[in-house]
Design an enzyme around this catalytic site. Structure first.
Site, short mmCIF file in Angstrom:
data_model
loop_
_atom_site.label_atom_id
_atom_site.label_comp_id
_atom_site.label_asym_id
_atom_site.label_seq_id
_atom_site.Cartn_x
_atom_site.Cartn_y
_atom_site.Cartn_z
N GLU A 34 0.82 -1.17 0.15
CA GLU A 34 0.06 -0.06 -0.01
C GLU A 34 0.74 1.30 -0.07
OE1 GLU A 34 -2.67 -0.04 3.33
OE2 GLU A 34 -3.76 -1.73 2.62
N LYS B 265 2.50 4.57 1.42
CA LYS B 265 2.51 5.11 2.72
C LYS B 265 2.48 6.57 2.52
CE LYS B 265 5.75 4.67 6.63
NZ LYS B 265 5.57 6.03 7.08
N ARG C 119 -1.95 9.96 16.41
CA ARG C 119 -1.09 8.46 16.79
C ARG C 119 -0.64 8.60 18.34
NH1 ARG C 119 3.48 6.66 17.15
NH2 ARG C 119 4.68 5.34 15.87
N PHE D 193 -7.08 3.36 5.74
CA PHE D 193 -6.15 2.12 5.47
C PHE D 193 -6.53 0.84 6.39
CE2 PHE D 193 -3.43 4.71 7.98
CZ PHE D 193 -3.23 4.10 9.17
P1 ATP Z 1 6.95 6.90 10.22
O1 ATP Z 1 7.82 7.86 11.04
O2 ATP Z 1 7.79 6.11 9.44
O3 ATP Z 1 5.75 7.36 9.81
P2 ATP Z 1 5.75 5.81 12.35
O4 ATP Z 1 6.41 5.16 13.70
O5 ATP Z 1 4.92 6.87 12.61
O6 ATP Z 1 6.61 5.73 11.24
P3 ATP Z 1 4.79 2.92 11.23
O7 ATP Z 1 3.96 2.17 11.88
O8 ATP Z 1 6.41 2.54 11.59
O9 ATP Z 1 4.84 4.64 11.86
O10 ATP Z 1 4.77 3.32 9.74
C1 ATP Z 1 3.34 3.37 9.40
C2 ATP Z 1 2.96 4.82 9.37
O11 ATP Z 1 2.57 5.16 8.14
C3 ATP Z 1 1.52 4.62 9.99
O12 ATP Z 1 1.57 5.12 11.62
C4 ATP Z 1 0.74 5.77 9.39
O13 ATP Z 1 0.71 7.02 9.93
C5 ATP Z 1 1.45 5.68 8.13
N1 ATP Z 1 0.49 5.21 6.95
C6 ATP Z 1 0.53 5.96 5.64
N2 ATP Z 1 0.04 5.07 4.84
C7 ATP Z 1 -0.23 3.99 5.45
C8 ATP Z 1 -0.90 2.71 5.01
N3 ATP Z 1 -1.41 2.51 3.89
N4 ATP Z 1 -1.21 1.68 5.94
C9 ATP Z 1 -0.62 1.84 7.28
N5 ATP Z 1 -0.09 2.96 7.75
C10 ATP Z 1 0.13 4.02 6.84
#
Ligand code: ATP
Length: 591
Positions: free
Chosen positions: A256, A258, A278, A348
């Site tokens: 998917e 991001k 978050r 998502f």
């Molecule tokens: P990052 O700093 O890379 O955003 P993170 O720690 O906030 O990481 P991760 O779970 O590592 O979070 O990465 C997934 C994040 O990406 C989610 O928290 C969400 O905010 C974002 N995101 C964007 N598109 C998607 C998607 N299609 N599915 C899940 N998460 C997504």
């Protein structure tokens, strides 16, 4: 329970320097606390009255506290202001003032015992302060607080003042409390996952504590997901190459886009919609436009759905970077930001629909449900997805995502056990982000734990920050570098003020550092940095001994990318494990 017992524990917590000691003190405190008030004790320990998502804030500024203290002690406000200037901490001012009052009263009423403050009284009064509204609410608040000071001992006054101002600075983290609860009431570490799962579903430490203290650990298994209560988010692991990602996910996955925006968890009950960040704060006020989208486009009576909110330029349709949305965190920025760059939601996941807990269903089922309940429109979209089975397909889709303004991909497991793992960073989701030009494959999120005074052009602000990554296993923050580049003049001007509320006189017990900073902070702020590469270093403590005996990992030539990750808590920073993986990936790339 007497409030003085809690104040003494706070005093101890402030002095200790070790993480284990911190847990032991909490275990003892929890066992001595009557179960019916353990929730209140926990909120107060964290300087709050309720879990973050309830949005209950005391909203008391120094001026008002000074007026309360003056009313209670008879010392003129002007004198208190002078003392505040001298000590720089209202807790110390309150301690001093109440000490001298005590001395005077003792002389006047020798032998008379004073009334004692209880935890309940403090908590209930502070709750009244938080809830007071109306034209004379200011004076009501001042009187309520003065009433507490009237009965307080010097030590109690010190911590009361700090709690009221939101300046407790103890840094007792959720994970430390969960550990202490499991040890105190389940007597075995094996209970920790049950305690954690209940917390992940309710996001309310106080409630979890009451259940385990009153009914035992088995009662926690009955805790259920509920509309209106934020669920701790499922998070992604990372792997550096498409080969490794596909291998890990069994040769096939749902890739998917991001999106680079803000994660939003929307809770809908009829027409009523609440949004959480978050970090699980309520952010409905930041996104009136997103609320409207959820109302109109989520076709279920009750639902919990997750989306990435992205600011889109209405003229070009282009997705704008994450920082654009941070304007919405400023009190007066929302309306303007909404008009300039309205938000589009890319849904998502779905966690709950009309009585059904979706978190235990495999991802394909959740996605099918999401497709059923989202009425797609211009500003309500589903995350673009492709089922991929080969490295080539994955690479091609990644390029497409980048070209459309995304950060990369989140690759999701399609297996039967791919449930929604609330609060867990696991391999059911694997992120694959864009490579940067340095050898270091991508930026990392670090926690500010200390700072060094600036000189010359940087006099009066900080010359560098000491930053750390998170060691999840030990619940500690271990340093990775000192970062001084990449800060613009604006950043430098605001850093001291921004960090002041977290300044403490010595290294925090959850920080592991060999470097001596000039100033130490409670781990709180997360910023994004990038460097040229990850190197082995004898002075930094992240991954100490993992790659080389006596050495940790550090970032070479680090610079701030400009991103303040206000949407992340300290435990959401890059972990030691991730850093080790990135180091290994970097070696492979060079080799
Ligand atoms: P990052 O700093 O890379 O955003 P993170 O720690 O906030 O990481 P991760 O779970 O590592 O979070 O990465 C997934 C994040 O990406 C989610 O928290 C969400 O905010 C974002 N995101 C964007 N598109 C998607 C998607 N299609 N599915 C899940 N998460 C997504």
């Amino acid at each position: 329970m007497r409030f003085s017992e809690l104040a003494e524990v706070m005093e101890k917590l402030e002095e200790i320097t070790g993480r284990i000691e911190m847990t032991n003190i909490l275990v003892k405190l929890f066992l001595e606390t009557p179960p019916e008030i353990i929730d209140k004790v926990i909120y107060l320990l964290q300087g709050k009255l309720a879990p973050e998502y309830k949005g209950i804030e005391l909203g008391i500024a120094e001026k008002m506290l000074i007026r309360s203290l003056s009313l209670s002690s008879g010392v003129p406000a002007k004198r208190l202001e002078e003392l505040y200037k001298k000590y720089g901490d209202m807790g110390d001012v309150a301690y001093k003032i109440i000490s001298s009052r005590r001395a005077a009263t003792l002389l006047a009423f020798m032998g008379k015992t004073e009334e004692e403050l209880s935890v309940e009284e403090v908590y209930n009064t502070l709750m009244k302060v938080a809830k007071a509204t109306g034209p004379d609410s200011q004076s009501v608040k001042i009187r309520l607080i003065a009433g507490l000071f009237n009965k307080a001992s010097p030590l109690e006054a010190k911590y009361l003042a700090r709690i009221i101002l939101g300046a407790l600075r103890l840094g007792v983290a959720d994970m430390t409390i969960l550990d202490a609860l499991a040890i105190a009431f389940a007597k075995t570490k094996d209970a920790r996952p049950i305690v954690e799962r209940a917390y992940n579903l309710t996001s309310d430490l106080g409630e979890i504590a009451r259940i385990i203290a009153e009914k035992g650990v088995s009662a926690l298994k009955e805790v259920r997901i509920q509309v209106g209560r934020p669920v701790r988010p499922m998070l992604a692991e990372r792997l550096p190459t498409p080969e490794e990602i596909l291998r890990k996910l069994g040769g096939v996955c749902a890739a998917e886009y991001k999106y680079d925006g803000e994660r939003i968890q929307a809770h809908k009950k009829g027409d009523h919609v609440v949004l959480f960040s978050r970090k699980l704060e309520e952010i409905s006020g930041h996104y009136p436009d997103a609320i409207e989208i959820v109302r109109r486009h989520v076709l279920a009576k009750e639902a919990i759905v997750e989306a990435e909110g992205v600011a889109v330029d209405p003229d070009t349709g282009e997705m704008l970077p994450f920082q654009e949305l941070m304007h919405r965190r400023r009190k007066y920025g929302v309306k303007e930001a909404m008009e300039k760059y309205p938000v589009t939601l890319f849904f998502f996941d779905v966690l709950y629909v009309d009585g059904v807990d979706m978190t235990l269903k495999p991802y394909p089922e959740r996605r099918a449900m999401l497709e059923k309940i989202i009425r797609v429109g211009d500003r309500a979209r589903l995350a673009t997805q492709k089922i991929v089975k080969s490295v080539e397909e994955l690479e091609e889709f990644f390029e497409l995502a980048i070209s459309e303004g995304c950060e990369g991909l989140v690759c999701k497991s399609l297996s039967g056990n791919a449930i929604y793992q609330a609060g867990v960073r696991g391999f059911l989701w694997i992120k694959f982000k864009r490579s940067y030009q340095s050898k270091m494959i991508e930026p990392i999120d670090v926690v500010i734990v200390g700072a060094f005074h600036g000189r010359g052009r940087r006099a009066g602000t900080y010359g560098g920050l000491l930053v750390a990554v998170y060691d999840k296993e030990a619940d500690m923050f271990r340093t990775v570098c000192k970062v001084g580049s990449g800060f613009k003049d604006d950043d430098l001007a605001k850093l001291p003020k921004m960090l002041e509320p977290y300044r403490i006189p010595h290294k925090h017990p959850r920080v592991d550092s060999k470097m001596e900073a000039d100033v130490w902070f409670v781990p709180h702020f997360v910023i994004e940095i990038i460097g040229d590469e990850i190197t082995v270093s004898p002075i930094h403590t992240a991954a100490m001994g993992r790659i080389k005996p006596g050495a940790g990992l550090a970032i070479r030539f680090p610079r701030f990318t400009g991103k303040y990750r206000e949407d992340k808590g300290p435990e959401d920073a890059t972990t030691v494990e991730e850093l080790v993986e990135m180091y290994k990936a970097q070696l492979k790339k060079i080799g």
